[in-house]
Design an enzyme around this catalytic site. Structure first.
Site, PDB file in Angstrom:
ATOM      1  N   THR A  16      34.542  44.254  31.191  1.00 64.96           N
ATOM      2  CA  THR A  16      35.543  43.859  30.189  1.00 64.96           C
ATOM      3  C   THR A  16      34.909  43.415  28.891  1.00 64.96           C
ATOM      4  O   THR A  16      35.460  43.617  27.811  1.00 64.96           O
ATOM      5  CB  THR A  16      36.416  42.720  30.767  1.00 64.96           C
ATOM      6  N   GLU A  25      32.413  26.576  65.896  1.00 64.38           N
ATOM      7  CA  GLU A  25      33.575  27.279  66.493  1.00 64.38           C
ATOM      8  C   GLU A  25      33.144  28.436  67.370  1.00 64.38           C
ATOM      9  O   GLU A  25      33.949  29.047  68.051  1.00 64.38           O
ATOM     10  CB  GLU A  25      34.452  27.821  65.354  1.00 64.38           C
ATOM     11  N   LYS A  79      33.764  34.391  41.028  1.00 64.12           N
ATOM     12  CA  LYS A  79      34.994  34.590  40.264  1.00 64.12           C
ATOM     13  C   LYS A  79      36.141  34.092  41.150  1.00 64.12           C
ATOM     14  O   LYS A  79      36.335  34.570  42.262  1.00 64.12           O
ATOM     15  CB  LYS A  79      35.185  36.070  39.931  1.00 64.12           C
ATOM     16  N   THR A 124      33.150  41.369  35.365  1.00 61.82           N
ATOM     17  CA  THR A 124      33.261  40.085  36.086  1.00 61.82           C
ATOM     18  C   THR A 124      33.513  40.275  37.578  1.00 61.82           C
ATOM     19  O   THR A 124      33.264  39.381  38.365  1.00 61.82           O
ATOM     20  CB  THR A 124      34.415  39.250  35.506  1.00 61.82           C
ATOM     21  N   ASP A 125      34.004  41.464  37.985  1.00 64.08           N
ATOM     22  CA  ASP A 125      34.397  41.630  39.394  1.00 64.08           C
ATOM     23  C   ASP A 125      33.235  41.433  40.360  1.00 64.08           C
ATOM     24  O   ASP A 125      33.401  40.786  41.381  1.00 64.08           O
ATOM     25  CB  ASP A 125      35.013  43.018  39.627  1.00 64.08           C
ATOM     26  N   TYR A 157      43.760  46.950  29.617  1.00 62.23           N
ATOM     27  CA  TYR A 157      42.756  47.519  28.714  1.00 62.23           C
ATOM     28  C   TYR A 157      41.855  48.420  29.546  1.00 62.23           C
ATOM     29  O   TYR A 157      41.930  48.456  30.772  1.00 62.23           O
ATOM     30  CB  TYR A 157      41.927  46.392  28.070  1.00 62.23           C
TER      31      TYR A 157
HETATM   32  N1  DAS Z   1      36.998  45.754  36.130  1.00 62.00           N
HETATM   33  C1  DAS Z   1      36.343  44.517  35.773  1.00 62.00           C
HETATM   34  C2  DAS Z   1      34.838  44.701  35.903  1.00 62.00           C
HETATM   35  O1  DAS Z   1      34.276  45.628  35.280  1.00 62.00           O
HETATM   36  C3  DAS Z   1      36.632  44.121  34.369  1.00 62.00           C
HETATM   37  C4  DAS Z   1      35.986  42.804  34.029  1.00 62.00           C
HETATM   38  O2  DAS Z   1      36.634  41.783  34.279  1.00 62.00           O
HETATM   39  O3  DAS Z   1      34.833  42.767  33.568  1.00 62.00           O
HETATM   40  O4  DAS Z   1      34.229  43.911  36.618  1.00 62.00           O
END
Ligand code: DAS
Length: 358
Positions: free
Chosen positions: A42, A315, A195, A122-123, A56
């Site tokens: 992103t 457990e 995240k 970010t994923d 986007y």
């Molecule tokens: N699809 C997500 C990624 O590329 C977009 C982001 O949040 O960066 O990890």
């Protein structure tokens, strides 16, 4: 005020300009060298309008445009950029991890590189950050950064996140703290951070808290990592040519063994079980996991519960079943450590030691 145009005055002015220019050049030359490795996400995304903060296309803006859009970086460091990949990070593969790690390792060895920033989706940012934390043998700051909104959106967060990342990567006080993540003014440990929400800029959290904050180009540190990393790691990206297959199964009510059995047939070397609660395993799944263990597959108990940590023999009789517990690592992080650890050992007691130490 008119300056007399005599030859003396002209020489004086030229001398003044020359010394000013050389002062700027000297100041710039004194600045640390930071390399930005761009992989997509992103932070390189673009939306159709400023109102599109969540709709986007990721991985569109090239690294030179990202850097050109942030002239303030010149006040922090001498920055150069490389486009390593241009992908959304949910599409990262083990090959991407290895190639990125090798590039980071090679740059870290260069005397003319003082810090490295990786722009990333970010994923899976948390997985890459942990992988580099485990395998890149350097004390130099390595900072992974992303953004929750594309640069085209109102109140986009990428520019400040990138500015903060370069600030930290250019800082001597960031050395030796393992791989770091700068998001939303915070400096997080690449090991601890995950995240935790998919639509807010305050998305990256660790149950153990951030290591510090970066505000207006200054780092404020409050703690340092205690788990092994980088130069104190027994792993080295330079020795890793391939990563073994390690997958994850999720625990839930009415759990069945379809996934467990399928991964066994697919030939995984370890299976991460993201159990309910304290990493609990449904009674109906125990025999399948025991059979997998007997066939040589490592069974690693993590938990679908985001915080806390899985206790050994609490457990489940881990000693009896010869299973490993993932400690406080979430399933996706446990998978990264299991892959790296399995490049060195397939001994379950050694694996458990590694999960306590990293
Ligand atoms: N699809 C997500 C990624 O590329 C977009 C982001 O949040 O960066 O990890």
């Amino acid at each position: 005020m008119r300056i007399a145009s005599s030859p003396t005055a002209s020489r004086w002015l030229a001398g003044l300009l020359l010394s000013a220019a050389s002062a700027v050049a000297m100041a710039q030359a004194a600045k640390p060298n930071v390399v930005v490795l761009a992989t997509g996400g992103t932070i390189a995304g673009a939306g159709a309008s400023a109102a599109n903060s969540a709709t986007y296309a990721a991985a569109k803006v090239p690294v030179d445009k990202l850097l050109a859009g942030l002239p303030e970086l010149a006040n922090v460091a001498k920055v150069s950029g490389e486009q390593v990949f241009q992908i959304a990070s949910e599409s990262f593969t083990n090959e991407h991890l290895l190639r990125l790690g090798q590039r980071v390792s090679a740059l870290a060895k260069q005397a003319d590189v003082d810090g490295i920033v990786i722009t990333h989706g970010t994923d899976t940012l948390e997985e890459t950050a942990y992988f580099l934390n485990l395998t890149v043998r350097t004390n130099k700051p390595i900072v992974v950064v992303g953004s929750m909104r594309p640069g085209t959106a109102l109140s986009a967060d990428g520019a400040l996140n990138l500015y903060d990342a370069v600030t930290v990567a250019a800082s001597k006080d960031a050395a030796g703290k393992g791989v770091l993540v700068t998001m939303n003014d915070e400096i997080q440990s690449g090991r601890d951070v995950s995240k935790t929400i998919n639509i807010k800029t305050e998305a990256f959290k660790s149950q153990w808290g951030p290591l510090g904050m970066v505000v207006e180009g200054k780092n404020y540190w409050f703690r340092a990592p205690v788990k092994r990393h980088t130069t104190n790691s027994e792993f080295n990206i330079d020795d890793i040519k391939a990563l073994p297959a390690v997958d994850i199964v999720y625990g839930y009510g009415n759990m069945n063994t379809t996934g467990i059995d399928a991964y066994g047939k697919a030939g995984v070397k370890a299976l991460i079980h993201a159990g309910t609660g304290n990493g609990s395993v449904a009674a109906q799944a125990v025999d399948s996991l025991k059979a997998l263990r007997a066939s040589g597959v490592q069974i690693i108990r993590s938990a679908r519960v985001p915080d806390g940590f899985v206790l050994r023999n609490a457990e489940q009789p881990d000693d009896k079943y010869d299973w490993v517990v993932a400690h406080d690592l979430r399933p996706q992080k446990a998978r990264i450590l299991a892959m790296v650890a399995l490049t060195k050992t397939n001994d379950s007691k050694e694996l458990q030691r590694i999960f306590w130490e990293y």
